[in-house]
Each structure stands twice: as structure tokens, then as C-alpha cells.
Design an enzyme around this catalytic site. Structure first.
Site, PDB file in Angstrom:
ATOM      1  N   ASN A  23      -3.832   6.120  -0.554  1.00 30.11           N
ATOM      2  CA  ASN A  23      -3.106   6.226   0.715  1.00 30.11           C
ATOM      3  C   ASN A  23      -2.401   7.770   0.866  1.00 30.11           C
ATOM      4  O   ASN A  23      -2.226   8.424   2.066  1.00 30.11           O
ATOM      5  CB  ASN A  23      -2.175   5.492   0.979  1.00 30.11           C
ATOM      6  CG  ASN A  23      -3.108   4.020   1.538  1.00 30.11           C
ATOM      7  OD1 ASN A  23      -3.961   4.265   2.119  1.00 30.11           O
ATOM      8  ND2 ASN A  23      -2.464   2.967   1.442  1.00 30.11           N
ATOM      9  N   HIS A  64      -2.459  -3.294  -5.948  1.00 24.32           N
ATOM     10  CA  HIS A  64      -3.047  -2.691  -4.675  1.00 24.32           C
ATOM     11  C   HIS A  64      -4.462  -2.924  -4.457  1.00 24.32           C
ATOM     12  O   HIS A  64      -5.377  -2.131  -5.018  1.00 24.32           O
ATOM     13  CB  HIS A  64      -2.551  -1.431  -4.132  1.00 24.32           C
ATOM     14  CG  HIS A  64      -3.113  -0.942  -2.951  1.00 24.32           C
ATOM     15  ND1 HIS A  64      -3.391   0.301  -2.529  1.00 24.32           N
ATOM     16  CD2 HIS A  64      -3.342  -1.693  -1.840  1.00 24.32           C
ATOM     17  CE1 HIS A  64      -3.735   0.300  -1.409  1.00 24.32           C
ATOM     18  NE2 HIS A  64      -3.581  -0.874  -0.873  1.00 24.32           N
ATOM     19  N   GLU A  81      -5.296  -0.301  -7.453  1.00 28.49           N
ATOM     20  CA  GLU A  81      -4.357   0.468  -8.047  1.00 28.49           C
ATOM     21  C   GLU A  81      -3.366  -0.181  -8.504  1.00 28.49           C
ATOM     22  O   GLU A  81      -2.637  -1.071  -7.833  1.00 28.49           O
ATOM     23  CB  GLU A  81      -3.831   1.463  -6.714  1.00 28.49           C
ATOM     24  CG  GLU A  81      -4.864   2.441  -6.311  1.00 28.49           C
ATOM     25  CD  GLU A  81      -4.187   3.266  -5.130  1.00 28.49           C
ATOM     26  OE1 GLU A  81      -4.466   4.342  -4.995  1.00 28.49           O
ATOM     27  OE2 GLU A  81      -3.592   2.493  -4.193  1.00 28.49           O
ATOM     28  N   SER A  97       0.780  -1.239  -0.125  1.00 23.88           N
ATOM     29  CA  SER A  97      -0.086  -0.071  -0.086  1.00 23.88           C
ATOM     30  C   SER A  97       1.015   1.197  -0.102  1.00 23.88           C
ATOM     31  O   SER A  97       0.283   2.475  -0.089  1.00 23.88           O
ATOM     32  CB  SER A  97      -0.989  -0.087   1.197  1.00 23.88           C
ATOM     33  OG  SER A  97      -0.335   0.005   2.293  1.00 23.88           O
TER      34      SER A  97
END
Length: 481
Positions: A190, A140, A152, A119
Site C-alpha cells: 500500500n 496482512h 505481509e 492494511s
């Protein structure tokens, strides 16, 4: 490349979920764990997840059996030699991942694609440890993988373009929306989400507002599915701390430095749901004593609606009121000092149709603050007590997040559509940051950021140049390119 046989290394909650996603799409899956005990736990994750889907009517018993029948479990990495793709989902420790990828490079055929579910860690560093860096990507997934619709796909400067395209197409086959991006710490979700959560911890530590009040403000006022502290507990405070550390190492932006409060809780082993206690899990907060004050005065713009609601509830407006409610448009203290008795004034900022932020100045009395809280409850609003600081709670958390999204877009890292989709699908937000920006009005957000920057002197709070330029040009929407 057609992917039909997939390996998943690491069958914790996330890895088991990824294996289930592949099996649901009809692929054959080989799940690998370190030992028999861990393998049994992984099998348990798969059985419970698919069992819940049957109980909820989302899978028929026969479909569940077919899905589980496509998954073979093993403790031997050597069994991965014939798969088309391997996805790792082991702990977020770079040395562990590099060691694993070196081993996978030895075991797997040269054409096999190796993917990391990291991540935040550098996909480039992981790829460089192999003899096939052009066939290494980030893939991800978001927890819970069978439910969340975003993946992702992360390419590095040496990833073959065809590999990114093939993995992106695979994500579509899995029923996911893929956002293909470059290898930057935190990727899209994130990189935008964690600074917002970290900022919430900083506001709490500064005493701007309490845990429950901040969570209520963002959940009820903005419509987010969870407040920042409930979400931190779900993610895991240790995970959030590690991601913030990776972000800070890349950017050296002091706003990305993990908050001291986050560090303290992690050091104490209070990691959130996984440990049974994090920001939550302690004794419930005692309810303050109710006030007996009954007269009010409304000051400031846009106060007519609130005054009408209070009068309808049986309260009287008075020139010598017990509490003066100022519908705040600048620091409340600037208005309070003009009163003969500044202790009576409390700032009110209405957020949506459910939340009233109540800003107490350094001069406000406890009686006035308590009266304001109780008045808001009586007219059906959730009171959020806070200090008289720029942005109060909601704008102080939301506007820098929106500003970060503008900077991300302006840097060329991802498109508006990709950023909005990532935050809606990866976080369950009701709208993406650009949808929010255009709904609030670009000028309002720009002016709010200017106020935050003037108070906190945090460079990241200065409006992104693109946002400033669009407001100056009187443009209400971002240009799509």
C-alpha cells in the site's frame, strides 16, 4: 510455536476469506462475529466462496465439506480463550481495533499470538494497548484471501523475533509467500500502490487525461491487470482515502495527501463497487465524431515504423499534411511552434505494442487531435488523448512509483526481492518495480523523473540518489544485498 487452533474476529469478505485459508491448510478455525445477523452473513461468504471453488473444479465437494467442517462460528469472544492465534479483520478504525485487542488480551492465554490484518494502521499502537506487545504482529492478507499469494508479516520494535519467524512460517504453511517488514504506514504494497492511485486521480482532476484513457493506458500499455480507477473502485474509495490519510500523517509528503477528487467522491457516498458507483458506474462516454482527414506527416525520432503502418493502411504522407504526428521526445509545443501552422501537430508516444498516447498542445486544433485518434485506431493502436505534460500519462504515473520503490529499498525497509514479490503477488502485476526498472533502462527512468520534477517541482519526483548514482556509474542493474 505450532499453530493448530486459530481464531478470526470479523467475518466480512476479508475475514471469511482468511478463515477459509486457515481451514484449507488443515487448521481448526473459530470465526467470531458481533451478532447472529453478522454471523449469518459470514457463513454465507464462506459457503459462496467454497461453492464457487467447487463449480470451477478447484475443490471436490468432499474437500469443501471438510474445509467448512473445520470452521466453528460463534458470537462469543470468550470462546477464543484456547486458541493459539487470533487474527482480527474488523473495520479499519484504530479505536475499534485497540478496544478489541484489549479484550483479546484479557480473554486469551498469555502465549497466544494476536495478529491484526490492518492494511495501514499502526501495529505498534495496537500492540501497546495490550499486556503482551511482544506477541502482537500484523498479518496482512490481500483480497481475495484464498486466491492472493502474499501475506505481509509486520513486526514492531517490541515484537519478539521468534514470533515474527513463527508467523512467517505459518504463512508458508498456508501456501502464501510472506514478506516480513517493520511497522511503517502502508507496509510495502500500500505504501507503493496507493500514492500511484492517488496520483492518477490528481492527473484526472488536472485534466491531463480522462478516466477511461488513463485506465486503458496502464492496462494495455503497461500490462497491469486493472487501471487505477477500476482498482480504486474495487478497493473502495473510502479505504483508499483512509490509507492515504495514514500515509500523510506519517510522512507529511504532500503527494500522500488524499486528492480532493477522492475526498469529494467519498463524502458523496460514491465508494466504488461496494456502493454501486465510484469512478465508474455512470453513463457511458459518448464516442467522438470520426474525422475525415486523410494525409499525415511523421516527425521526430523512431517514426519510421508508424509511418509504414499508416501507409500500409492506405494513408498518404504529405509535406502539407492534415496532421503532423510527432514522436515526442520533449514537450510537443517546442516542436509545434516551429511549424507554419502549429495547430496541425499532435505528439505521439507509443507505449508497448497496443497504446499510443496523443499529446495535444495548447495550439493543437480539435480536427488534428481527432484525426490523430482515428489514425491510431485504424493501425490497431488504442489512442490515449492527453495534454502536453511531462511524462504524458504512463510515464507520469509509472516512474514516480518506481522511484518510490528505489527509495524504499535504499532505506533498508525491504529487499529488492521482497518488494518485487510483494507487488507481483499482492497486486497481480506482471513484474515487480525493479524488474520493470531494469527492463526499461535505469537511464530512461532517471531522465523521465528529471523531466517530471522540472515541470511539476514535486520533490518526490526527483530521482532517488541511488538511481542517479547507478546511472552516473553506467550500471544497468541494482546491486542485490
Amino acid at each position: 510455536m505450532a499453530f493448530e487452533r486459530v481464531g478470526v474476529v470479523g467475518l466480512g469478505t476479508m475475514g471469511a476469506g482468511i478463515a477459509e485459508v486457515f481451514a484449507r491448510a488443515g487448521l481448526r478455525v473459530l470465526g467470531v462475529e458481533a451478532d447472529a445477523e453478522a454471523l449469518a452473513r459470514g457463513r454465507g461468504h464462506l459457503e459462496r466462496s467454497t461453492g464457487k471453488a467447487v463449480d470451477k473444479g478447484k475443490l471436490a465437494p468432499g474437500q469443501r465439506a471438510e474445509i467448512l467442517g473445520r470452521i466453528t462460528l460463534t458470537t462469543s469472544r470468550e470462546d477464543l480463550r484456547d486458541v493459539d492465534l487470533v487474527v482480527e479483520a474488523i473495520p479499519e478504525i484504530l479505536d475499534y481495533k485497540i478496544s478489541l485487542f484489549k479484550d483479546l488480551d484479557r480473554i486469551c492465554e498469555p502465549q497466544t499470538v494476536l495478529a491484526t490484518n490492518t492494511s495501514s494502521l499502526s501495529v505498534t499502537a495496537i500492540a501497546a494497548a495490550t499486556g503482551r506487545p511482544d506477541r502482537v504482529v500484523g498479518m496482512h492478507f490481500f483480497n481475495p484471501a484464498p486466491v492472493m499469494k502474499l501475506v505481509e508479516v509486520v513486526g514492531t520494535v517490541v515484537t519478539a523475533p521468534g514470533v515474527v519467524a513463527d508467523v512467517t512460517a505459518l504463512a508458508g504453511r498456508l501456501g502464501k509467500t510472506a514478506v516480513a517488514v517493520g511497522d511503517r504506514a502502508g507496509f510495502v504494497v500500500n505504501r507503493l500502490l496507493l500514492p500511484y492511485l492517488n496520483h492518477a486521480a490528481a492527473l484526472m482532476e488536472l485534466g491531463v487525461a480522462g478516466r477511461d484513457d488513463i485506465d486503458a493506458a496502464m492496462r494495455l500499455g503497461v500490462g497491469l491487470p486493472m487501471g487505477p480507477f477500476a482498482l480504486l473502485d474495487l478497493i473502495g474509495l473510502d479505504t483508499a482515502y483512509e490509507v492515504m490519510g495514514v500515509l500523510f500523517d506519517e510522512t507529511r509528503d504532500r503527494r500522500h495527501a488524499p486528492s480532493p477528487l477522492l475526498r469529494e467522491l467519498v463524502t458523496a457516498g460514491l465508494l466504488g463497487r461496494k456502493s454501486g458507483r465510484g469512478f465508474y458506474g455512470d453513463a457511458p462516454r459518448a464516442e467522438p465524431v470520426k474525422s475525415r482527414l486523410g494525409t499525415f506527416e511523421i516527425a521526430g525520432p523512431e517514426g519510421d515504423g508508424l509511418a509504414e503502418r499508416l501507409r500500409a493502411a492506405g494513408f498518404k504522407s504529405s509535406g502539407d499534411a492534415d496532421v503532423v504526428l510527432h514522436l515526442a521526445d520533449r514537450p510537443v509545443i517546442e516542436h509545434a511552434v516551429r511549424l507554419p501552422d502549429p495547430a496541425r501537430m499532435v505528439g505521439v508516444h507509443l507505449v508497448g505494442d497496443q497504446v499510443a498516447e496523443l499529446a495535444s498542445t495548447a495550439l493543437a486544433s480539435e480536427e488534428a487531435a481527432t484525426a490523430a485518434r482515428d489514425l491510431m485506431k485504424i493501425v490497431g493502436l488504442t489512442p490515449v488523448p492527453c495534454k502536453d505534460r511531462a511524462g504524458f500519462v504512463v510515464d507520469a504515473l509509472l516512474f514516480p512509483y518506481l522511484n518510490d520503490a528505489v527509495r524504499m529499498y535504499d532505506s533498508g525497509y525491504a529487499s529488492i526481492e521482497e518488494i518485487d514479490a510483494a507487488m507481483r503477488l499482492g497486486c497481480g502485476y506482471p513484474a515487480g518495480p525493479f524488474e520493470m526498472l531494469e527492463s526499461f533502462g535505469l537511464a530512461r527512468v532517471r531522465d523521465g523523473l528529471r523531466a517530471l520534477y522540472a515541470e511539476y517541482r514535486e520533490p518526490a519526483f526527483a530521482p532517488a540518489p541511488l538511481l542517479d548514482q547507478l546511472v552516473t556509474a553506467d550500471v544497468s542493474e541494482f546491486p542485490r544485498r
